[in-house]
Design a protein around this motif. Structure first.
Motif: not given
Length: 161
Positions: A143-161
């Motif tokens: 969805l966002v490409g191989e940029d781990v920082r971008k992926q991490l931003r979305f992972m954090r957003m998924l973790m926020d309740k």
């Protein structure tokens, strides 16, 4: 302007003390929240203070370097620095990047399980962030490409309740 030994020496010693203590905490992975930032910024203070301290004590430094012991010790330090900057093995990335890459390639349904939300909630949250999610079987890397920082931003957003 005259540089005074009376303040270069204590500032150098104080910065060294702070770097030593925060460095030890970081080495043993027991650093409080601000230790890393303090360590990084105090490194600059130490660098400036040490340069001024060297300028004030330059004649003593020259005498020290004229001695064989001083030449050997400084040469050894230069060699250690050179070796430490060489790219021996590894990817050069911090050790936590490999697991993050794996999570980025995992299906959104798996990330949802880690985040303790439903796959539907994960898809909905990512859609609200503007991603064109088609199914919970897609991965963040798709969805966002191989940029781990971008992926991490979305992972954090998924973790926020």
């Amino acid at each position: 302007m005259s540089i005074k030994r009376e303040w270069t020496t204590p500032v150098t010693a104080g910065a060294f003390l702070i770097l030593a203590v925060t460095g030890l905490f970081m080495f043993f992975h027991a650093a409080p929240h601000l230790a890393k930032e303090t360590h990084e910024w105090m490194g600059w203070v130490f660098l400036a203070a040490a340069a001024l301290h060297l300028a004030v004590n330059f004649s003593a430094f020259k005498t020290y370097l004229a001695q064989r012991k001083g030449q050997v010790l400084l040469g050894l330090c230069a060699l250690i620095l050179l070796v430490s900057l060489m790219p021996f093995g590894g990817s050069g990335e911090p050790p936590y990047v490999a697991p993050l890459r794996s999570l980025g390639k995992a299906p959104l349904a798996t990330l949802a399980q880690v985040a303790q939300i439903s796959p539907e909630q994960a898809v909905e949250r990512l859609k609200k962030e503007g991603l064109a999610v088609q199914s919970a079987q897609q991965s963040l890397s798709e969805l966002v490409g191989e940029d781990v920082r971008k992926q991490l931003r979305f992972m954090r957003m998924l973790m926020d309740k």
